[in-house]
Design a protein around this motif. Structure first.
Motif, PDB file in Angstrom:
ATOM      1  N   LEU A  30       2.349   0.185   3.419  1.00 62.00           N
ATOM      2  CA  LEU A  30       1.192  -0.657   3.550  1.00 62.00           C
ATOM      3  C   LEU A  30       0.146   0.083   4.338  1.00 62.00           C
ATOM      4  CD1 LEU A  30       2.056  -4.358   4.666  1.00 62.00           C
ATOM      5  CD2 LEU A  30      -0.020  -3.176   5.646  1.00 62.00           C
ATOM      6  N   ALA A  31       0.546   0.839   5.211  1.00 63.93           N
ATOM      7  CA  ALA A  31      -0.642   1.433   5.937  1.00 63.93           C
ATOM      8  C   ALA A  31      -1.328   2.512   5.228  1.00 63.93           C
ATOM      9  CB  ALA A  31       0.174   2.429   7.301  1.00 63.93           C
ATOM     10  N   ALA A  32      -0.611   3.059   4.400  1.00 63.96           N
ATOM     11  CA  ALA A  32      -1.355   4.052   3.336  1.00 63.96           C
ATOM     12  C   ALA A  32      -2.411   3.116   2.276  1.00 63.96           C
ATOM     13  CB  ALA A  32      -0.179   4.774   2.472  1.00 63.96           C
ATOM     14  N   TYR A  33      -1.960   2.063   1.930  1.00 62.02           N
ATOM     15  CA  TYR A  33      -2.288   1.258   0.901  1.00 62.02           C
ATOM     16  C   TYR A  33      -3.851   0.763   1.847  1.00 62.02           C
ATOM     17  CZ  TYR A  33      -3.417  -2.268  -2.549  1.00 62.02           C
ATOM     18  OH  TYR A  33      -3.977  -3.173  -3.328  1.00 62.02           O
ATOM     19  N   VAL A  34      -3.871   0.133   2.840  1.00 61.22           N
ATOM     20  CA  VAL A  34      -4.928  -0.115   3.678  1.00 61.22           C
ATOM     21  C   VAL A  34      -5.745   0.945   3.871  1.00 61.22           C
ATOM     22  CG1 VAL A  34      -5.887  -1.342   5.850  1.00 61.22           C
ATOM     23  CG2 VAL A  34      -3.529  -1.846   4.772  1.00 61.22           C
ATOM     24  N   ALA A  35      -5.228   2.176   4.315  1.00 57.14           N
ATOM     25  CA  ALA A  35      -6.087   3.126   4.538  1.00 57.14           C
ATOM     26  C   ALA A  35      -7.155   3.706   3.314  1.00 57.14           C
ATOM     27  CB  ALA A  35      -5.490   4.441   5.039  1.00 57.14           C
ATOM     28  N   GLN A  36      -6.285   3.656   2.057  1.00 56.55           N
ATOM     29  CA  GLN A  36      -6.871   3.956   0.849  1.00 56.55           C
ATOM     30  C   GLN A  36      -8.054   3.120   0.308  1.00 56.55           C
ATOM     31  OE1 GLN A  36      -4.015   4.353  -2.532  1.00 56.55           O
ATOM     32  NE2 GLN A  36      -5.557   5.133  -3.976  1.00 56.55           N
ATOM     33  N   SER A  37      -7.719   1.744   0.617  1.00 59.44           N
ATOM     34  CA  SER A  37      -8.599   0.619   0.113  1.00 59.44           C
ATOM     35  C   SER A  37      -9.798   0.501   1.111  1.00 59.44           C
ATOM     36  CB  SER A  37      -7.585  -0.685  -0.275  1.00 59.44           C
ATOM     37  OG  SER A  37      -6.569  -0.439  -0.947  1.00 59.44           O
ATOM     38  N   GLY A  38      -9.448   0.603   2.386  1.00 55.37           N
ATOM     39  CA  GLY A  38     -10.358   0.502   3.387  1.00 55.37           C
ATOM     40  C   GLY A  38     -10.230  -0.940   3.832  1.00 55.37           C
ATOM     41  N   GLN A  39     -10.317  -2.081   2.981  1.00 57.29           N
ATOM     42  CA  GLN A  39     -10.166  -3.358   3.492  1.00 57.29           C
ATOM     43  C   GLN A  39      -9.401  -4.057   2.285  1.00 57.29           C
ATOM     44  OE1 GLN A  39     -14.048  -5.175   4.060  1.00 57.29           O
ATOM     45  NE2 GLN A  39     -13.125  -7.144   4.458  1.00 57.29           N
ATOM     46  N   VAL A  40      -8.489  -4.867   2.600  1.00 51.85           N
ATOM     47  CA  VAL A  40      -7.495  -5.676   1.957  1.00 51.85           C
ATOM     48  C   VAL A  40      -7.533  -7.014   2.428  1.00 51.85           C
ATOM     49  CG1 VAL A  40      -6.249  -3.578   1.306  1.00 51.85           C
ATOM     50  CG2 VAL A  40      -5.727  -4.816   3.387  1.00 51.85           C
ATOM     51  N   THR A  41      -6.963  -7.897   1.381  1.00 47.39           N
ATOM     52  CA  THR A  41      -6.619  -9.454   1.859  1.00 47.39           C
ATOM     53  C   THR A  41      -5.250  -9.647   1.600  1.00 47.39           C
ATOM     54  OG1 THR A  41      -6.762 -10.039  -0.485  1.00 47.39           O
ATOM     55  CG2 THR A  41      -8.732 -10.007   0.532  1.00 47.39           C
ATOM     56  N   VAL A  42      -4.482 -10.504   2.416  1.00 49.04           N
ATOM     57  CA  VAL A  42      -3.228 -10.724   2.411  1.00 49.04           C
ATOM     58  C   VAL A  42      -2.566 -11.163   1.018  1.00 49.04           C
ATOM     59  CG1 VAL A  42      -1.607 -12.751   3.380  1.00 49.04           C
ATOM     60  CG2 VAL A  42      -3.458 -11.588   5.048  1.00 49.04           C
ATOM     61  N   VAL A  43      -3.536 -11.962   0.532  1.00 47.95           N
ATOM     62  CA  VAL A  43      -3.147 -12.217  -1.036  1.00 47.95           C
ATOM     63  C   VAL A  43      -2.854 -10.886  -1.676  1.00 47.95           C
ATOM     64  CG1 VAL A  43      -3.545 -13.105  -3.044  1.00 47.95           C
ATOM     65  CG2 VAL A  43      -4.207 -14.499  -0.807  1.00 47.95           C
TER      66      VAL A  43
END
Length: 268
Positions: free
Chosen positions: A20-33
C-alpha cells in the motif's frame, strides 16, 4: 461480528502495508475507493490502513484518500495539506468546542486547521474577545462575532501561517508585559497520550503552554488519529486541561488516564 472484524484488522499486515505504501508513493495521491479496488478489500479496511500509515508517518491522510509523505516537504505538514485532512472530524470537534463558549467570553485560540474550524463554528456568537496566534483567523471569523480581536506577536511560521513563541502583549518599552487572562483556551494539539499533550515544534509548544496557563478553563482539540501518539515537544500534562474534545472515544488505557487526571472527554 463487527467487534471481531475491528480486532483482526487493527494491525495492518506487513505485506499489505509495504504494498500500500509503495502504491501511494508511486501514485503520489490516491483515493480510498481506488485503494479498495486495487487491493480487493473493503473501504472501511482501507480507511483503517491509511489511518495507521498516517500515524507512522508513511502517508499523509487527506479527505477521501491519502498522499505520499515524501511529497510533503519538511517534517511539518503545510497548512494546505492539513486543510484536506479529517475535515468532517474537525467540523464535529469545532461544533462541540463552540458550544462551550458563552457570548461575551474571552477566548484564546492557537494555530491549526481545527481552530480555524472553531472560528467558523463561532459564527452565531456575539461580543467575544478573541486572542490568537493564528494568522488565518481574522479572515475566517465574522466581524459580528467579536468585540476585540488580538493577534499575538512573534516569529512567523509560514508553513502553519501562525506566530510562534511566548504569549506577551507589551504595553510599552518601559513597563512590564500585560497580564493576560481568558475564560477559555481552545488548544489544538498534534498528539495525546498518557504523558500529556504534545506537538512537533518547540516554539508552538511554548505558545500553547502559556495559553493554557492563562486560561480559567482549557479544552484540548484532537481528532482520533492523534490519540495514543507522542510528538517531540511536550505542551502540558493531562491534568492541565479540563476537556478533551475528539471525534471518537479514546482507547481504554488512555480513557482511564484522562479520567484519573480529571479530564472530561467530549465526543459527538
Amino acid at each position: 461480528m463487527e467487534g471481531t472484524t475491528n480486532t483482526t484488522k487493527r494491525r495492518l499486515p506487513a505485506g499489505r502495508k509495504a504494498e500500500l505504501a509503495a502504491y501511494v508513493a508511486q501514485s503520489g495521491q490516491v483515493t480510498v475507493v481506488d485503494l479498495a479496488s486495487h487491493f480487493g478489500v473493503s473501504i472501511d479496511t482501507v480507511r483503517r490502513d491509511l489511518d495507521q500509515l498516517d500515524r507512522e508517518g508513511i502517508v499523509v491522510r487527506t479527505h477521501g484518500g491519502a498522499v505520499s509523505a515524501m511529497s510533503v516537504p519538511g517534517r511539518d505538514r503545510g497548512l494546505d495539506v492539513r486543510l484536506q485532512m479529517q475535515i468532517a472530524e474537525k467540523e464535529k470537534i469545532a461544533g462541540i468546542a463552540a458550544d462551550l463558549i458563552e457570548d461575551g467570553s474571552v477566548v484564546m485560540l492557537n494555530a491549526g486547521t481545527t481552530t480555524l474550524a472553531v472560528a467558523r463554528a463561532l459564527r452565531n456568537h456575539r461580543n467575544l474577545t478573541i486572542a490568537t496566534n493564528n494568522l488565518r483567523i481574522p479572515a475566517e471569523i465574522s466581524p459580528q462575532v467579536f468585540r476585540d480581536l488580538f493577534i499575538f506577536g512573534g516569529a512567523v511560521r509560514t508553513i502553519t501561517q501562525a506566530t510562534t513563541g511566548p504569549v506577551t502583549l507589551a504595553s510599552s518599552s518601559h513597563s512590564p508585559d500585560v497580564d493576560i487572562r481568558c475564560d477559555y483556551a481552545l488548544i489544538a494539539v498534534g498528539a495525546v497520550d498518557a504523558s500529556g499533550y504534545s506537538t512537533s515544534n518547540l516554539g508552538d509548544a511554548t505558545m500553547m503552554s502559556e495559553m493554557i496557563q492563562r486560561a480559567d478553563r482549557t479544552a484540548i482539540l484532537a481528532d482520533s488519529t492523534k490519540l495514543d501518539r507522542r510528538l517531540f515537544a511536550q505542551v502540558a500534562s493531562l491534568e492541565k486541561a479540563d476537556y478533551l474534545i475528539t471525534d471518537a472515544a479514546p482507547a481504554p488505557d488512555l480513557a482511564a488516564a484522562l479520567a484519573e487526571a480529571g479530564v472530561t472527554v467530549l465526543t459527538p
